[in-house]
Write a protein that holds these residues in place. Structure first.
Motif, mmCIF file in Angstrom:
data_model
loop_
_atom_site.group_PDB
_atom_site.id
_atom_site.type_symbol
_atom_site.label_atom_id
_atom_site.label_comp_id
_atom_site.label_asym_id
_atom_site.label_seq_id
_atom_site.Cartn_x
_atom_site.Cartn_y
_atom_site.Cartn_z
ATOM 1 N N ASN A 106 0.856 -1.182 0.000
ATOM 2 C CA ASN A 106 0.000 0.000 0.000
ATOM 3 C C ASN A 106 0.894 1.235 0.000
ATOM 4 N N VAL A 107 1.057 1.837 -1.155
ATOM 5 C CA VAL A 107 1.968 2.978 -1.297
ATOM 6 C C VAL A 107 1.266 4.249 -0.828
ATOM 7 N N HIS A 108 1.837 4.887 0.173
ATOM 8 C CA HIS A 108 1.272 6.129 0.682
ATOM 9 C C HIS A 108 1.671 7.301 -0.226
ATOM 10 N N VAL A 109 0.672 8.074 -0.616
ATOM 11 C CA VAL A 109 0.897 9.257 -1.452
ATOM 12 C C VAL A 109 0.393 10.474 -0.692
ATOM 13 N N PRO A 110 1.230 11.487 -0.448
ATOM 14 C CA PRO A 110 0.788 12.685 0.277
ATOM 15 C C PRO A 110 -0.403 13.334 -0.419
ATOM 16 N N PRO A 111 -1.260 13.983 0.342
ATOM 17 C CA PRO A 111 -2.433 14.628 -0.272
ATOM 18 C C PRO A 111 -2.033 15.833 -1.117
ATOM 19 N N SER A 185 -1.270 16.988 5.218
ATOM 20 C CA SER A 185 -2.372 17.757 4.648
ATOM 21 C C SER A 185 -1.875 18.667 3.535
ATOM 22 N N ALA A 186 -2.823 19.092 2.711
ATOM 23 C CA ALA A 186 -2.577 20.075 1.654
ATOM 24 C C ALA A 186 -3.725 21.063 1.698
ATOM 25 N N GLU A 187 -3.490 22.274 1.241
ATOM 26 C CA GLU A 187 -4.549 23.269 1.293
ATOM 27 C C GLU A 187 -4.450 24.255 0.143
ATOM 28 N N ALA A 188 -5.586 24.847 -0.159
ATOM 29 C CA ALA A 188 -5.679 25.888 -1.177
ATOM 30 C C ALA A 188 -6.816 26.816 -0.766
ATOM 31 N N VAL A 189 -6.813 28.049 -1.270
ATOM 32 C CA VAL A 189 -7.811 29.028 -0.832
ATOM 33 C C VAL A 189 -8.571 29.606 -2.020
ATOM 34 N N VAL A 190 -9.784 30.042 -1.721
ATOM 35 C CA VAL A 190 -10.595 30.773 -2.698
ATOM 36 C C VAL A 190 -11.129 32.010 -1.988
ATOM 37 N N ASN A 191 -11.159 33.129 -2.698
ATOM 38 C CA ASN A 191 -11.596 34.397 -2.134
ATOM 39 C C ASN A 191 -12.978 34.745 -2.678
ATOM 40 N N ILE A 192 -13.911 35.043 -1.790
ATOM 41 C CA ILE A 192 -15.251 35.477 -2.201
ATOM 42 C C ILE A 192 -15.357 36.978 -1.990
ATOM 43 N N PHE A 193 -15.562 37.702 -3.077
ATOM 44 C CA PHE A 193 -15.801 39.136 -3.016
ATOM 45 C C PHE A 193 -17.295 39.369 -3.205
ATOM 46 N N VAL A 194 -17.921 40.072 -2.266
ATOM 47 C CA VAL A 194 -19.376 40.276 -2.301
ATOM 48 C C VAL A 194 -19.673 41.732 -2.615
ATOM 49 N N ASP A 195 -20.451 41.937 -3.666
ATOM 50 C CA ASP A 195 -20.916 43.271 -4.052
ATOM 51 C C ASP A 195 -22.183 43.561 -3.254
ATOM 52 N N PHE A 196 -22.149 44.597 -2.406
ATOM 53 C CA PHE A 196 -23.301 44.909 -1.550
ATOM 54 C C PHE A 196 -23.509 46.416 -1.505
ATOM 55 N N ALA A 197 -24.699 46.832 -1.083
ATOM 56 C CA ALA A 197 -25.016 48.249 -0.997
ATOM 57 C C ALA A 197 -24.187 48.898 0.106
ATOM 58 N N PRO A 198 -23.637 50.091 -0.138
ATOM 59 C CA PRO A 198 -22.816 50.771 0.869
ATOM 60 C C PRO A 198 -23.594 51.052 2.154
#
Length: 307
Positions: A106-111, A185-198
């Motif tokens: 069983n070959v272990h592969v990092p995520p 572990s491995a990680e990645a990010v996503v940015n949410i920009f929200v257009d809203f009334a001032p």
């Protein structure tokens, strides 16, 4: 049969040894040991690798074999690949009865993160779906963690927000973690920009100040708009409705900073009226506007009472 290491990491060397018991050194028939492998998803049947110490299939130069003694044989994978996951078999080829031993490899592969949703520009009220895919062996658990939070928001490859609001804006981290002793572990990010009334909120509505005693008055507000296009202070004297822009100078000071917990959308603005006089009685208005020309404002009243 034994493997060293028992569960190799991809890229490592793997040594598999086969031990023969009750070998008769005076037998007329020499021991003929056969090495073979059946890789998961690649081989329909066992694939012959070597006879004793003679290699027949090197798997692209990664396999070697040797006879250590009449009782011990070994085969070495260097380096081991993920595709080698499967069963390695050693068996005696010249016996009437089938004598064999199998060892599961069983070959272990990092995520690793294969794909993740790109940064999103959405409008308040929209439905948002974030997707994340990962690979590894064993298959990692996927979770979503909001930036600044300690615990996961979701344990799934899909994270959904039915109606996004300005409070949902920010970074979302996809974490793929293997449930092993090492917790790789491995990680990645996503940015949410929200257009809203001032919006604009301030600490208070009315400031009462005694004039002509060289005292200052301060007005502090929080303005939110994305993207921010205009942020300005205006003043209308007394009871008039004619507003004029306030400029930084000897009489006014304006300190505006992006809030630490925002994504370039939440601003703290403080107006300081220096050395308040009776002429400073009136209305102070903070106006903010986004790139869509939507605006919000908040009006302050500064009352000057006679000393």
């Amino acid at each position: 049969i034994e493997a060293d290491p028992p569960n190799p990491n991809v890229g490592e060397g793997l040594k598999v040894r086969c031990f023969l018991i009750n070998v008769d050194p005076f037998s007329l028939y020499r021991v003929q040991l056969l090495w073979s492998i059946k890789r998961n998803g690649l081989d329909r049947d066992f694939r012959i690798l070597a006879y004793g110490g003679s290699v027949r299939d090197t798997l692209s130069g990664r396999v070697s074999a040797r006879k250590e003694s009449e009782e011990v044989y070994e085969i070495v994978f260097r380096p081991i690949q993920e595709s080698d996951t499967g069963v390695v078999r050693c068996e005696l080829a010249n016996t009437e009865a089938q004598v064999k031993a199998d060892r599961t490899i069983n070959v272990h592969v990092p995520p690793s993160i294969i794909s993740i949703t790109s940064d999103l520009q959405v409008t308040a009220g929209d439905e948002v779906t974030l997707n994340c895919a990962a690979s590894g062996n064993p298959m990692p658990l996927i979770m979503w963690v909001r930036d600044g939070q300690e615990y996961p928001t979701s344990y799934s490859s899909v994270y959904k927000i039915d109606q996004v609001s300005k409070e949902d804006r920010g970074l979302y981290k996809c974490v793929a973690q293997q449930q092993t002793e090492q917790k790789q572990s491995a990680e990645a990010v996503v940015n949410i920009f929200v257009d809203f009334a001032p919006t604009v909120t301030c600490e208070q509505e009315i400031i009462i100040q005694v004039p002509n005693i060289n005292a200052d008055a301060e007005i502090t507000c929080i303005a939110e708009a994305y993207p921010m296009n205009v942020l300005k202070w205006e003043f209308s004297q007394g009871n008039t409705n004619v507003r004029k822009a306030i400029a930084i100078g000897e009489h006014y000071r304006i300190d505006t900073n992006v809030a630490a917990d925002s994504i370039d959308s939440r601003y703290s603005s403080r107006l300081t009226v220096k050395g308040v006089t009776q002429a400073d009685f009136g209305k102070y208005t903070l106006i903010v506007m986004d790139e869509s020309k939507r605006q919000a404002y908040y009006m302050y009243l500064l009352f000057c009472i006679k000393s």
